[in-house]
Design a protein around this motif. Sequence first.
Motif, PDB file in Angstrom:
ATOM      1  N   GLY A 276       0.945  -1.160  -0.080  1.00 29.94           N
ATOM      2  CA  GLY A 276      -0.100   0.153   0.081  1.00 29.94           C
ATOM      3  C   GLY A 276       0.812   1.131  -0.111  1.00 29.94           C
ATOM      4  O   GLY A 276       2.105   1.146   0.185  1.00 29.94           O
ATOM      5  N   ALA A 278       0.589   5.075   1.634  1.00 27.24           N
ATOM      6  CA  ALA A 278      -0.036   6.008   2.591  1.00 27.24           C
ATOM      7  C   ALA A 278       0.330   7.536   2.132  1.00 27.24           C
ATOM      8  O   ALA A 278       1.716   7.806   2.268  1.00 27.24           O
ATOM      9  CB  ALA A 278       0.470   5.915   3.969  1.00 27.24           C
ATOM     10  N   LEU A 294      -7.527   7.306   0.546  1.00 24.23           N
ATOM     11  CA  LEU A 294      -6.988   6.037   1.142  1.00 24.23           C
ATOM     12  C   LEU A 294      -6.976   4.978   0.220  1.00 24.23           C
ATOM     13  O   LEU A 294      -6.716   3.691   0.676  1.00 24.23           O
ATOM     14  CB  LEU A 294      -7.708   5.727   2.656  1.00 24.23           C
ATOM     15  N   SER A 297      -3.724   2.926   0.079  1.00 25.35           N
ATOM     16  CA  SER A 297      -3.208   2.398   1.343  1.00 25.35           C
ATOM     17  C   SER A 297      -3.780   0.985   1.593  1.00 25.35           C
ATOM     18  O   SER A 297      -4.839   0.579   1.316  1.00 25.35           O
ATOM     19  CB  SER A 297      -3.841   3.291   2.458  1.00 25.35           C
ATOM     20  N   GLU A 368       3.849   0.992   2.298  1.00 23.02           N
ATOM     21  CA  GLU A 368       3.715  -0.219   3.207  1.00 23.02           C
ATOM     22  C   GLU A 368       3.764  -1.518   2.730  1.00 23.02           C
ATOM     23  O   GLU A 368       3.141  -1.846   1.527  1.00 23.02           O
ATOM     24  CB  GLU A 368       2.297  -0.087   3.802  1.00 23.02           C
TER      25      GLU A 368
END
Length: 792
Positions: A276, A278, A294, A297, A368
């Motif tokens: 992901g 962010a 989002l 994410s 991520e």
Amino acid sequence: MKSEKLIHDLKINSFLDFNLLFDQWEKLSDKLNPNTCLYHDLLTRMKAYPGLSKFPVEREDVTKDENKLGFGLILSSLFPLSGQEENRILGMSKPFDYNPIYCTPAFKKEFLTADGEVKVPFNLDQEKIFFHKMLQIYSLILDQLYRIKINEIYPLVFKIPSSEGFTRHYQIQMNTQFVKVVPKVPLPDIRSKEEFCTSNQPNHYDVEKWMELLPLDLFEFHGFILMEAQDLTVAQSVATLNEAVLNQEQVSPEAFMEIVEDSVKSLLAKSGLKVGLAVLQTINGRMVMTESRLAYSYLIKQLCGEGCESSYQAVLELLSNVEKPIFLNDLDVAREKLPLGVKINEMGVKEIILYPLKHNGDLVGVLEVCSFEEQTFDPMMLVTLDYLAPSLSLALNRQAEVLDQKIKSIIRKNFTAIHPVVEWKFDEIALDYVLEEEEGGNPEMKQIVFNEVYPLYAAVDVKNSSIERNNAIHDDFQIQLTLAKEVLAKAKGVHFLPLLDRLIDQIEQFEKRINLILVSEEEVKITDFFHFELEPAFNYLKENFIDLKEPVKAYFDALDPKLGVVNQHRKAFEQSLAKINQAIGTFLDQEETKVQKMFPHYFEKFKTDGIEYNIYIGQSLVKDEKFDPLYLKNLRLWQLQNLIETVHLVESQKQQLEHPLEVTQLILAHSNPIAISFRLDERKFDVEGAYNIRYEIIKKRIDKALVKGTRERLNQPGKIAIVYSQQKEAREYLDFIEFLQNKDLLTKDVEELELEEMQGVYGMKAIRVTVKEKAQENPEIFSKLIAEGEKG
């Protein structure tokens, strides 16, 4: 290709043959030379394997027990033993038959299915593979049989699903040095060889044309092809991601994240990961994060369902503090660093990599990478992700730029040019609008109001500008009427035209009326007389009477070519007025830029027959600074000093003006704070509330104010008038005046006056002071300010 039938029905006469290799050994063999005796030994040993020297060699021949050692000798000469051959991706096949007769375990693992079939690349279709194959075949035919060389053929890049579940990219080099082209019939004559294979790029070649002129069934291909694959996963993963970043606007968030996830998996050589991004964007100190933003994410989306504000803030706090790559492989131990460790364990995540993404040194997001198995990551992977970081940082920065552009678009559309001091407020309103719109709502533009701001107003006005303009117009009309009457009188003296008497009479009537008073209605009548009566009459006289041609021409030469009237005095007035406004406006802008550094404040100026400006200062106008009344007092003193300098500027440079003009200076003192709001319909700030509107009314009236009990105008050249309604305002300015008198900038004369009632305004008072004369200024200063004003 034009027809798929070509691809499926094409037959290549390909035969496995090792004799080209043996011939090369023969050329290189020298049993007395220690460097080449190996080839002599190989030739001697290969006599024991006649099945590999025949033509053609069948596929099954190389696997027969009696030929295995001989085939091993062939392979060892082609692929020198180094102990690393198992890791090399090597293969051998018949000419242009990519189903290998031999391959290393690494080749089999990456390019063959469990059934031994060649894997189909993700990124290449049959037509592209066929085209590349034809280029290789015809490059050999043209080279070996016609001595025609074509451009270098670049290897294809294969995108192959690996057995571990991620994607790898390979470039396969085809070595055709052991392939011989054998024509089955006499060679066709290829005329105009240059035209046949002229091209700057290989993929521009007309392969179908080649296949028509040189059908492949005319040739046989003897020998074998060597294949070696180079792993380009790192470079190609970065290139694929770069391409997605460049076309980000055309790629959906889901598709973009698929590319990112595939690139990360390929680069780390790990499957089963969740990846992901962010996006961390701050506008005016506010972290921007909504459900739609989002979309990239994984962690935040999973951790923050409905009603998880605490989790959301905790994740944001963690991510926004990521300065260096973090590798978390024991989340139970990491709970002190990561308060959300319990929730992450509930998600099944065992290990996490958090990689900060920066653009020009600013944190724009965090990559991520989550694994659901232990011992998946190692610290060296943090270094590997360095290859992707620049592209991802650029992608997130472009996301931020898109939002910023949307905000600026909203501001431009609804608010026009915005003063930098209050731009932050418009950014906030526009940001809320965009975010609500992104969430599918129907946003309304919120009202922008600044409460408790202190106003300052001043005006530098050209004295009696309307009278001066009318006088200039009067003088121009007088000149033109006189010129016209002279032409008519001359015409009347030599030609009998009764109409001339009527025109002369009209001119004399106009002369009488404009000497009494010139009103706008009279101005229109005279202008119409010039255009619609005199001009046609004079054109008639010029064309029909040769002796009147020159007098009429002299009349028209005296007129302004654009306006069609005499414009000497009015032009001088307008130019002088423009010069004063430009010089004062430029001087004011320069001084105001300096005083902005003291404390940020809103400033706007207007050009009329002079310059007037508004200043607003107060806590609500600024976001990150603290307002103190001392700044207000400082600004008022600056305003008074500024008007003194304006008097000196204009007074000392009057000689440069074609039309002499004088200016007056006025300040409105107002000690109580007001509220201002931005009006969307007029796209400007206006006062808010009934009490505050009185302030605006006073501003509009005081420029015509009279001293009580007299017909004297308050505004006078060489003096500064300060209008006020409360005694505390007078005390403050009297204190300033005393200071400036001590500085020898004002005379000792101070007039404290009451003003006549004005429409809707009464009880106003004024202080009037005289600006002390100053030594002659450098004449170039005025000209420089005018020039800078014209540039602006």
